[in-house]
Design a protein around this motif. Structure first.
Motif, PDB file in Angstrom:
ATOM      1  N   THR A  75       7.764   8.953  -5.724  1.00 45.89           N
ATOM      2  CA  THR A  75       8.946   8.882  -5.259  1.00 45.89           C
ATOM      3  C   THR A  75       9.396   8.328  -3.365  1.00 45.89           C
ATOM      4  OG1 THR A  75       9.200  10.736  -6.392  1.00 45.89           O
ATOM      5  CG2 THR A  75      11.024  10.755  -4.815  1.00 45.89           C
ATOM      6  N   ALA A  76       8.204   8.524  -2.883  1.00 43.51           N
ATOM      7  CA  ALA A  76       8.393   8.266  -1.548  1.00 43.51           C
ATOM      8  C   ALA A  76       7.323   8.579  -0.594  1.00 43.51           C
ATOM      9  CB  ALA A  76       9.388   8.868  -0.736  1.00 43.51           C
ATOM     10  N   THR A  77       7.126   7.948   0.654  1.00 45.95           N
ATOM     11  CA  THR A  77       6.076   7.621   1.134  1.00 45.95           C
ATOM     12  C   THR A  77       6.155   7.800   2.375  1.00 45.95           C
ATOM     13  OG1 THR A  77       4.393   6.259  -0.465  1.00 45.95           O
ATOM     14  CG2 THR A  77       3.411   6.478   1.670  1.00 45.95           C
ATOM     15  N   VAL A  78       5.448   8.680   3.399  1.00 50.04           N
ATOM     16  CA  VAL A  78       6.191   9.261   4.372  1.00 50.04           C
ATOM     17  C   VAL A  78       4.554   9.016   5.275  1.00 50.04           C
ATOM     18  CG1 VAL A  78       6.671  11.352   6.408  1.00 50.04           C
ATOM     19  CG2 VAL A  78       7.546  10.868   3.939  1.00 50.04           C
ATOM     20  N   TYR A  95       0.818  -0.885  -0.052  1.00 48.88           N
ATOM     21  CA  TYR A  95       0.280  -0.362  -0.530  1.00 48.88           C
ATOM     22  C   TYR A  95       0.270   1.162   0.051  1.00 48.88           C
ATOM     23  CZ  TYR A  95      -4.467  -2.083   0.677  1.00 48.88           C
ATOM     24  OH  TYR A  95      -5.855  -2.949   0.571  1.00 48.88           O
ATOM     25  N   ALA A  96       1.836   1.340   0.982  1.00 50.02           N
ATOM     26  CA  ALA A  96       2.697   1.930   1.244  1.00 50.02           C
ATOM     27  C   ALA A  96       3.156   2.862  -0.725  1.00 50.02           C
ATOM     28  CB  ALA A  96       3.902   2.589   1.883  1.00 50.02           C
ATOM     29  N   ILE A 110       8.155   5.507   4.806  1.00 47.41           N
ATOM     30  CA  ILE A 110       7.589   4.078   4.896  1.00 47.41           C
ATOM     31  C   ILE A 110       7.924   3.168   3.625  1.00 47.41           C
ATOM     32  CG2 ILE A 110       6.561   4.437   6.714  1.00 47.41           C
ATOM     33  CD1 ILE A 110       3.828   3.974   4.970  1.00 47.41           C
ATOM     34  N   TYR A 111       8.007   4.320   2.481  1.00 49.79           N
ATOM     35  CA  TYR A 111       8.410   3.886   1.064  1.00 49.79           C
ATOM     36  C   TYR A 111       9.562   4.871   0.389  1.00 49.79           C
ATOM     37  CZ  TYR A 111       8.132   2.940  -4.122  1.00 49.79           C
ATOM     38  OH  TYR A 111       8.902   2.461  -5.085  1.00 49.79           O
TER      39      TYR A 111
END
Length: 538
Positions: A526-529, A214-215, A535-536
């Motif tokens: 690009t990213a998950t915060v 999911y992340a 977290i990704y």
């Protein structure tokens, strides 16, 4: 949703965006100029995302985290591009290969997910005789992509108790001698308890993988719908073990809600180890692609063996639905209601209106509990008007337009009704704070692809299905951020990048508001915060 909240989001189109966010202990403290924030907190750790676009973390409108975890360790029966099972013959061969790679404990079932008869020649379902080719000794159950049908082999039919004429079938379910089970015939607690699946240790590891999955799509708040006792205990254990890194809002099956759901306003249910009880979940019908959704008019092409006026079927008795809604209102439980067909949606409206009137005669419990119509595929315009008056929200499975839009057009609903499935423009005009979801594991939890579909409404074959129901990119972003927070009673802490909210972000390589509509699906995460922690990261 208040007009102030709606206005604040729309002002983003003309705003000069800040380039700095200061967070502390998982909370946003300041938003503004990076240079000014750097002076205010010179010792702070810096994360520089360059030219990326930072948005509030995506909020899942409805899915099944536990089932996604199951899907990661079970046989993938989906057609291409998600799997390799485009014909029954391919499915049988792939299943045989998979069986050779796994070790089942004594009594454990061979379970698969996601077969889709819509792509099979003649649109036919799997038969038990075909599944017997995989094994006659091991019970086999392959769930339809909708989750509302299940094809089983002869051994499974025996264990379910469906191997003899005149067998007892739970109310709301149907059993075909070919081995096709519908709705409560395999979903009821009594029948679900027959199935022996993966071990708790396997599931714990799979939950961690599912959370990370999911992340990777920018989701910081997930959902798990219609959770039973065993799944609830597993989710709690996974949360305590740190295996779930995003938040998960849990909606309990009715029998589990009785035991675990506190009698208080949903907004008062707090997270423990990233898990929070959101309310209760009930089914009123099946799925349109499985042709078990309950419609007010017959299916365009009725399933083989059904009468010409076949409209699908309800899965709950009217009185039971009324009583359950009354219980939810008196206990101040938010309810998520699975209703695809307009007849099922009508039943929800009718029964909830009745329950509201009945509870007003008694004591308390009549505050706005934001009941959610889940899927809401064939809702009519006048039903949306009534939903708005009742304070209901809608969560649309909009990806149906892409994945099954052509099937709806040619077989399920016909051209006219198919053009207004998931009518987002109508919902927007009625000021209903709707969300988008993917009903994962039915399809992957790709929020950006749902936004793409809401803006373009184009099917697999390239047909525009309901051009007048398209919405803007900003409206679609609202659905997966600010509306998503409102739906779960977390509008004060999530859904926007503002001081005192959770530091939940998704970082995109491009700004969706500045991307061509047909290219939104290609934007990469690009990213998950989550709570200020990555977290990704791609």
């Amino acid at each position: 949703m208040s007009e102030d909240m709606r206005r604040s989001v729309r002002e983003a189109e003309n705003a000069v965006f800040p380039d700095g966010i200061l967070t502390e202990d998982g909370i946003i403290r300041r938003v503004g100029s990076f240079d000014a924030l750097r002076k205010e907190a010179p010792e702070a750790e810096v994360f520089d995302y360059g030219n990326g676009t930072i948005l509030p973390g995506f909020i899942d409108g409805h899915s099944h985290l536990s089932a996604v975890a199951y899907s990661m360790i079970l046989f993938n029966a989906k057609p291409s591009p998600s799997g390799n099972c485009d014909t029954p013959e391919q499915l049988i061969e792939e299943a045989k290969k998979f069986l050779r790679t796994i070790t089942l404990e004594p009594g454990q079932w061979f379970l698969g997910l996601g077969y889709d008869n819509a792509v099979f020649p003649g649109e036919r379902h799997l038969t038990r005789q075909e599944l017997d080719q995989i094994s006659t000794e091991i019970p086999i159950a392959i769930t339809h992509v909708s989750g509302h049908l299940c094809a089983v082999n002869t051994k499974a039919m025996e264990l379910y108790g469906y191997d003899k004429p005149g067998c007892d079938v739970p109310a709301g379910g149907e059993v075909d001698a070919s081995g096709l089970l519908k709705e409560e015939a395999f979903l009821s607690p009594a029948k679900a308890s027959v199935v022996k699946g993966p071990s708790p240790a396997q599931l714990m590891k799979a939950l961690e993988q599912a959370s990370d999955y999911y992340a990777s799509f920018g989701i910081t708040t997930m959902q798990d719908g219609k959770v039973r006792k065993g799944e609830l205990e597993l989710l709690k254990a996974a949360g305590r073990a740190g295996a779930i890194r995003g938040d998960v809002v849990i909606y309990l099956a009715p029998e589990t809600a009785e035991e675990y759901l506190p009698k208080q306003n949903p907004a008062e249910n707090l997270y423990e180890s990233h898990c929070r009880l959101g309310g209760a979940k009930i089914f009123l019908d099946g799925s349109p692609q499985g042709k078990t959704a309950w419609l007010s008019m017959p299916y365009h092409i009725v399933p083989e063996g059904q009468p010409e006026d076949y409209c699908g079927m309800p899965v709950q008795e009217e009185q039971d639905v009324r009583e359950f809604f009354e219980k939810c209102i008196r206990n101040r439980w938010q309810v998520n209601v699975h209703a695809n067909g307009d007849a099922a949606i009508e039943q929800m409206l009718r029964c909830y209106e009745y329950a509201l009137m009945d509870t007003k005669k008694g004591s308390g419990g009549n505050e706005n509990l934001r009941p959610v119509v889940i899927h809401c595929q064939t809702v009519r315009r006048e039903q949306l008007t009534r939903m708005a008056k009742l304070g209901m929200t809608a969560s649309f499975f909009l990806d149906h337009v892409y994945y099954w839009g052509d099937y709806h057009y040619s077989s399920v609903l016909g051209a006219e009704r198919a053009s207004v499935i998931s009518p987002l423009r109508w919902a927007e005009e009625e000021k209903i704070p709707f969300t988008l979801h993917q009903d994962s594991p039915v399809v992957e939890p790709n929020i950006l692809f749902s936004i793409h579909n809401a803006v373009n409404r184009r099917t697999k074959e390239g047909r525009v299905l309901g051009e007048n129901q398209r919405i803007s990119v900003l409206e679609a972003l609202e659905a997966v951020t600010v509306h998503g927070a409102y739906q779960i009673f977390e509008e004060g802490s999530k859904g926007a990048i503002e001081p005192d909210r959770r530091a939940d972000f998704v970082v995109l390589e491009k700004n969706p508001l500045e991307t061509l509509p047909e290219e939104i699906k290609d934007i990469r995460i690009t990213a998950t915060v989550k709570d200020g922690r990555i977290i990704y990261e791609r």
